[in-house]
Scaffold this active site. Structure first.
Site, short mmCIF file in Angstrom:
data_model
loop_
_atom_site.label_atom_id
_atom_site.label_comp_id
_atom_site.label_asym_id
_atom_site.label_seq_id
_atom_site.Cartn_x
_atom_site.Cartn_y
_atom_site.Cartn_z
N ALA A 177 0.87 -1.12 0.11
CA ALA A 177 0.06 -0.23 0.09
C ALA A 177 0.91 1.39 0.10
CB ALA A 177 -0.98 0.16 1.03
N LYS A 178 2.04 1.16 -0.64
CA LYS A 178 2.77 2.07 -0.80
C LYS A 178 2.61 2.86 -2.14
CE LYS A 178 6.44 0.59 2.21
NZ LYS A 178 7.86 -0.08 2.18
N ALA A 179 1.89 2.08 -3.19
CA ALA A 179 1.48 2.52 -4.37
C ALA A 179 -0.10 2.01 -4.37
CB ALA A 179 2.33 2.15 -5.69
#
Lengths: 308, 308, 308, 308
Positions: free
Chosen positions: B274-276
């Site tokens: 969930a960093k992108a």
């Protein structure tokens, strides 16, 4: 000498950008600038014979026209490449194409009759056309020849096709020899072998060396531009051992040097073997040839125009 | 979709070349085209906050002006970089320079007082000026502050120097925050530490996160442009975990992915963390940032002009 | 499945280390373990024909004995390699050697008559012996043959030398065929060409394919072990297209995949071309073959002993 | 000196294999042999302080126990690593694990709450345990401290956990300092920051330098073993600038040098900066650390036993 920082302006040409990179002069930017200047220099010099060595999927990967134009415009005097690039040139000459943006996995692609080279795709229907058309050509060639060296074989193919966008066709028209020492290891080689199961046609593996040595001995200077490694890189350098090595060389590669493979070997190493002269100008650019080569050629062409 | 071959014409602009690469659309050429379009898109979009993350010797390596201009022109909203790049920016702001074309070996360079970064060279006399000038600045800062987070510290430095070519100065002028989570591990960090031997000035390592999280929460969309790996890449991506990840990312790197290091990690991996965002647009270009980034920015600037 | 951490004990064998790597099972350690198990499996299996494809300076680089022993012990059924590796095998068979620890630069080496391959050095005096001895052999071969395919040519050389440490000699003794589609592009090829200036001896480039296709059709299963890329890798995979592809493949390489060159191509890509079966077992280990291959072979040999 | 070919025998130990590689002495095999000998030498030498610098996913990637044992056995005197490796050590100390063999794509992994690092997987439930447990520890630490440097912070954590397999625990027990200049850029850093939203606890970014400089000044000799690049590599070398540089260094990396990033920089470059002494012994091994490091440590341990 001080490093100046790269400046970017609106609508700058590729040469303007490369000249800015030259003001910095370090890392990849510096290498690209030196390579572009050297490419322009050797291409302009009437005394320099320019070899272009091409490995990797450069024809399917979008560089077919650039290579064809360099030959058509007299900027390349000798082409050395893989059987695969020649196969893919013929595939397009016979009406086929290369494709992109398929997301299927390799097992699905196989079932769909598609071959994959990184993010490039081919269709078996194009290869079927290739097979039938190349067989007609092989029959014509075999009618008139028993034994050919590989260069002659490729020139004859070039004379029997009619695609002005084709590298093989254009090279034949312009009298630019194509050498492909590993030709047999390709779809073209496979078709040739299947043809020779029932027909007589021998490709003489050592046959090209005589002619190639004449070119090398007949050149005042030789420069070689090397895209990727493999057999084409070795052949381009090794054929110049007869006269003490090339006078200039540019290579574009992503291979690395530590494991000793020729693909990633520094050009300087060629000096120890007399494949490059001690005084030779050598530039390596680390990068993807589909980015670096168009950029470099575009800059060199503009530089040549300015120099005229 | 068919691959079209790249065409090169006389005096073509960088954007024209990149658009030709887009017609091919595969390998590095295709990646560069997609990255350029995406860069233009996120830079134009008023709703997108653009992070630029810079690792590797980009400031000594000739990209100082490009980075400075992107900040000056409002194209970059947040800069994340290494202490080294900031040190080298200050070195030039204080009158020093970076040098090239020294052939000596590393032991000789050491004796000459020169440091080497690949083919970039520094002089100890420039570092001596750096040391004396940064100490004056540190004294001024310490007079008014006991404890600062790293971003505040860098803004204060920016406000105390007067070099319009400087990244730190320009960022301070434009209110663009600079984050450098590894600041302490640099010549600037070393000077700070030596200063704190006899003076009171604490850099709060966790202090930036509050502000950075405000930026992330306050952005409708975030795009991050990543040159090289290291801490700056990780910080740029990880700080967006709070809102489910970035909406777009471009990375330029020569690192490879197999050993699992973040530097070479595919951007897609960031989706799992969930960093992108799952819907995010992600493009990786394999190459030397000193070639790829100027080319990409030049093309994107021209594309933005055309789009206006 | 959980990752267990690698444990190291006193005097552990290479297999014990590799089995610890298997308990971790990820990154390079996991790949090496899977490759070792697969190597042991295909070598033990009487139904599997094992191809070994060798590019890069593996013979000068210290792997001559390992390759020779694999052939001598019946673990390798087909060898595909470069003309260079065969030249270097003969150089040693004729009393020459490879050298290390020379610090001179390439121009000095050239003057000293030394060629360099990374940190491996050759002496011109060894090449002079090579030339005179290979010419005697070529004369003997030409006396009895007009035209040969490359495999026959190499078997005949093997029958005319007497070095039990030689790969070519051992292969001839054991009836293991050696294919070298790019043979002509090597010092051996150069000598052959110079010989054919005044003598009659044609190497038929397509001639090996008939025999190789018989091997492929005659094999219940084929596994290929690939060191480095180049022509040997392509030939090893492509020759199996006739039967839908190999059943297993292991490759060891430092090349990368993004630019599309075959050297760094993932083995999975071969599935799309039917060069590897959809059900095939494929393992790539990223690394220097002079480390990875001895370790893998050592582990696989111990595993085979245990399995017996 | 002549290159001897590597011999493989049944059930050979890792040291026996590495000694065979030393007889060859070239390419990767030669580098690995020199690195192993140097590692054994510096580890045995009571006058040498050994720094171990660890970047990349070495703890999740199966090297946790090797690093822990090197600390437990007194072979490593200083550890420098990333916040990520420390987070992953705590994750396991708190009962979590790392996983393998998940085939889902990154978007699916995200939905399943799994993070991916190459072929290593993590579970969000393990991170939830991590968060609750680390918060209890942070509360305990904050009760007794207002401001800490990063090393003290990590020692305090080590004293508050009870996992003999943990690197942080073992280092605290043995009095081996851990430095993590980029600590804040990790899940541990994120938790610390969230904790400091409502609690008082300052990490002093420059605080470690005083202590680290005491170690460097107090050491007769320093050797540093470097896995991967990043901040840990730079910090390990740069902290030795105070005394003219390290006396020995070994690095294992897949990064390349041309683009100038420190990760791939040759160790020789450190000499120009006085980060490595002119007389220092420097060995680089190109490869995946999860293969190279266990092999090297295993060989060095056996060599130390023999030397005793």
């Amino acid at each position: 000498m001080k490093i100046e920082h790269i400046k970017i302006g609106p609508g700058m040409t590729t040469l303007q950008l490369i000249e800015e990179m030259g003001k910095s002069g370090v890392l990849g930017a510096g290498r690209l600038h030196r390579a572009t200047k050297l490419l322009s220099e050797v291409t302009c010099d009437p005394e320099t014979t320019v070899f272009l060595s091409v490995a990797g999927p450069m024809v399917p990967g979008g560089l077919r026209k650039i290579i064809r134009d360099l030959i058509a415009n007299g900027h390349v005097d000798v082409l050395i490449t893989s059987g695969a690039n020649l196969t893919h040139d013929l595939l397009e000459a016979f009406g086929g194409a290369h494709y992109r943006e398929h997301k299927e996995d390799d097992e699905e692609l196989c079932q769909m009759g598609m071959g994959r080279i990184a993010d490039i795709y081919t269709k078996s229907e194009d290869f079927e056309v290739f097979e039938s058309k190349i067989n007609i050509i092989l029959s014509k060639i075999a009618k008139e020849n028993d034994k050919l060296n590989i260069r002659e074989f490729l020139t004859q193919i070039g004379n029997l096709i009619h695609d002005p966008d084709s590298i093989i066709y254009t090279a034949a028209q312009k009298g630019v020899p194509i050498y492909a020492p590993g030709l047999i290891d390709s779809m073209l080689g496979l078709q040739l072998w299947m043809f020779t199961q029932e027909n007589q046609l021998t490709l003489d593996a050592a046959g090209d060396m005589h002619e190639l040595s004449d070119i090398v001995y007949g050149s005042q200077k030789v420069a070689t531009v090397i895209l990727g490694g493999g057999l084409p890189k070795h052949y381009a350098l090794a054929s110049n051992i007869l006269t003490g090595g090339v006078d200039a060389a540019i290579q574009v590669t992503l291979d690395r040097s530590e494991a000793g493979s020729l693909g990633g070997a520094p050009l300087e190493e060629a000096k120890s073997w007399a494949k490059a002269k001690c005084s030779s100008k050598l530039v390596t650019v680390i990068g993807d040839a589909t980015i670096i080569f168009p950029l470099m050629v575009s800059g060199a062409m503009e530089l040549m125009d300015k120099t005229d």
